[in-house]
Scaffold this motif. Structure first.
Motif, PDB file in Angstrom:
ATOM      1  N   ARG A 183       0.834  -1.213   0.000  1.00  0.00           N
ATOM      2  CA  ARG A 183       0.000   0.000   0.000  1.00  0.00           C
ATOM      3  C   ARG A 183       0.866   1.261   0.000  1.00  0.00           C
ATOM      4  NH1 ARG A 183      -3.153  -3.620   3.691  1.00  0.00           N
ATOM      5  NH2 ARG A 183      -5.327  -3.674   3.000  1.00  0.00           N
TER       6      ARG A 183
ATOM      7  N   LEU B 237      -1.342   2.539   6.103  1.00  0.00           N
ATOM      8  CA  LEU B 237      -1.894   1.481   6.932  1.00  0.00           C
ATOM      9  C   LEU B 237      -3.206   0.989   6.321  1.00  0.00           C
ATOM     10  CD1 LEU B 237      -1.215   2.984  10.476  1.00  0.00           C
ATOM     11  CD2 LEU B 237       0.169   1.333   9.196  1.00  0.00           C
ATOM     12  N   PRO B 238      -3.636  -0.219   6.657  1.00  0.00           N
ATOM     13  CA  PRO B 238      -4.903  -0.723   6.111  1.00  0.00           C
ATOM     14  C   PRO B 238      -6.063   0.209   6.439  1.00  0.00           C
ATOM     15  CG  PRO B 238      -3.676  -2.507   7.146  1.00  0.00           C
ATOM     16  CD  PRO B 238      -2.948  -1.232   7.491  1.00  0.00           C
ATOM     17  N   PRO B 239      -7.106   0.160   5.626  1.00  0.00           N
ATOM     18  CA  PRO B 239      -8.230   1.086   5.823  1.00  0.00           C
ATOM     19  C   PRO B 239      -8.882   0.929   7.197  1.00  0.00           C
ATOM     20  CG  PRO B 239      -8.401  -0.042   3.699  1.00  0.00           C
ATOM     21  CD  PRO B 239      -7.308  -0.718   4.459  1.00  0.00           C
ATOM     22  N   VAL B 240      -9.489   2.001   7.660  1.00  0.00           N
ATOM     23  CA  VAL B 240     -10.237   1.977   8.917  1.00  0.00           C
ATOM     24  C   VAL B 240     -11.455   1.077   8.757  1.00  0.00           C
ATOM     25  CG1 VAL B 240     -11.582   3.384  10.527  1.00  0.00           C
ATOM     26  CG2 VAL B 240      -9.445   4.274   9.548  1.00  0.00           C
ATOM     27  N   GLU B 241     -11.697   0.235   9.760  1.00  0.00           N
ATOM     28  CA  GLU B 241     -12.841  -0.669   9.729  1.00  0.00           C
ATOM     29  C   GLU B 241     -14.041  -0.023  10.424  1.00  0.00           C
ATOM     30  OE1 GLU B 241     -12.620  -4.469   9.208  1.00  0.00           O
ATOM     31  OE2 GLU B 241     -10.543  -4.525   8.532  1.00  0.00           O
TER      32      GLU B 241
ATOM     33  N   ARG C 233     -11.129   1.379  13.966  1.00  0.00           N
ATOM     34  CA  ARG C 233      -9.744   0.938  14.128  1.00  0.00           C
ATOM     35  C   ARG C 233      -9.187   0.407  12.809  1.00  0.00           C
ATOM     36  NH1 ARG C 233     -12.049  -1.566  18.908  1.00  0.00           N
ATOM     37  NH2 ARG C 233     -11.333  -0.494  20.809  1.00  0.00           N
ATOM     38  N   ARG C 234      -7.859   0.383  12.739  1.00  0.00           N
ATOM     39  CA  ARG C 234      -7.161  -0.276  11.641  1.00  0.00           C
ATOM     40  C   ARG C 234      -6.595  -1.596  12.147  1.00  0.00           C
ATOM     41  NH1 ARG C 234      -6.145   3.759   7.647  1.00  0.00           N
ATOM     42  NH2 ARG C 234      -6.361   5.880   8.498  1.00  0.00           N
ATOM     43  N   TYR C 235      -6.590  -2.599  11.283  1.00  0.00           N
ATOM     44  CA  TYR C 235      -6.103  -3.916  11.686  1.00  0.00           C
ATOM     45  C   TYR C 235      -5.104  -4.460  10.676  1.00  0.00           C
ATOM     46  CZ  TYR C 235     -10.034  -4.044  14.971  1.00  0.00           C
ATOM     47  OH  TYR C 235     -10.920  -3.768  15.991  1.00  0.00           O
TER      48      TYR C 235
END
Length: 291
Positions: free
Chosen positions: A269, A273-277, A281-283
């Protein structure tokens, strides 16, 4: 490159947690600079990130009055998270990587169910191919495609310096592993020979160093001549067949890098960081019993 080749200022910054060296490369005439392979600090223990290492690079840029023109990545790293996205957000400097990053994204995005990743490299600012050039003040960044460790590995030449990523290490440590998906030992050998075809006095800067029993301190600079004479895996006289046999046998005994799963899903990416859920939060996702 010859004895009269331009000589950029190169400063290396060693990250002890990941054995990574990030670089600030500057044209001394104009103060135009690039950052090579920056690290985003990550604690696997508690899942916390920090920008301390990247902020150190930015503070150095500011203290020296440099203009940051690019953040360049030699490849999608499997042993540390990149701070490229953070530095891009702070400075606007474009993120540069080899065009074959799309191959790496196609391999690894499904592993993490990363549906937000489009496997064409478009999340990066600039994709480069073999033979491409970028201006760095009065200097020029050249691009050599050097796959084998990963399909997307590139070496950047700037004046009398070459930034080789993981393709080569210090002569006493050898070469990159070639057992990741998309890696290939024969391809790695041929890429190394391309680097060895550079002028003998070309300075070689590596992305990692792992001190050996003969030295306790990290090192990250050598020359083409030193590598050709003394690299323990691939010095002159080592055939492709012998290298492939050695590299394949050695790779079978290597464990996966400690941060491979966190690193790859961030690095494909471009460091975001991975997208917000839904819960805000991000995981990071850890696929079980897969690799």
């Amino acid at each position: 490159m010859t004895a009269a080749s331009p000589r950029p200022d190169v400063a290396g910054f060693f990250d002890a947690a990941t054995n990574t060296i990030s670089y600030i490369v500057a044209d001394p005439a104009t103060g135009t600079a690039a950052i090579v392979d920056p690290v985003l600090d990550f604690s696997q223990r508690d899942g916390r990130t920090s920008t301390a290492g990247a902020d150190r690079l930015l503070a150095e840029i500011e203290a020296r009055g440099l203009h940051l023109a690019y953040v360049v990545e030699t490849h999608a790293h499997a042993d540390h998270l990149t701070a490229a996205h953070y530095i891009h957000e702070r400075t606007g400097a474009p993120i540069v990587i080899g065009r074959h990053i799309g191959d790496v994204q196609r391999i690894f995005a499904p592993l993490f169910a990363a549906d937000d990743v489009t496997p064409d490299g478009s999340v990066f600012s600039r994709l480069v191919d073999e033979g491409d050039t970028l201006p760095l003040g009065d200097l020029t960044i050249g691009v050599i495609h050097t796959p084998g460790h990963t399909p997307a590995c590139v070496t950047y030449t700037i004046g009398d310096a070459a930034f080789v990523g993981d393709t080569l290490f210090q002569p006493d440590y050898g070469t990159a592993r070639a057992d990741f998906p998309g890696g290939d030992a024969a391809t790695l050998y041929r890429s190394i020979r391309k680097i060895f075809a550079l002028p003998a006095d070309t300075r070689i800067f590596t992305c990692h160093d792992y001190p050996t029993h003969d030295r306790s301190e990290p090192e990250w600079e050598s020359t083409v001549a030193q590598q050709r004479a003394a690299n323990v895996h691939v010095h002159d006289g080592v055939s492709e067949a012998n290298f492939v046999a050695m590299r394949s046998a050695r790779d079978k005994g290597l464990a996966a890098p400690q941060l491979i799963l966190p690193s790859l899903q961030v690095n494909i990416r471009a460091g975001a960081l991975p997208p917000v859920e839904a819960d805000g939060r991000r995981y990071l996702r850890i696929p079980l019993n897969t690799i």
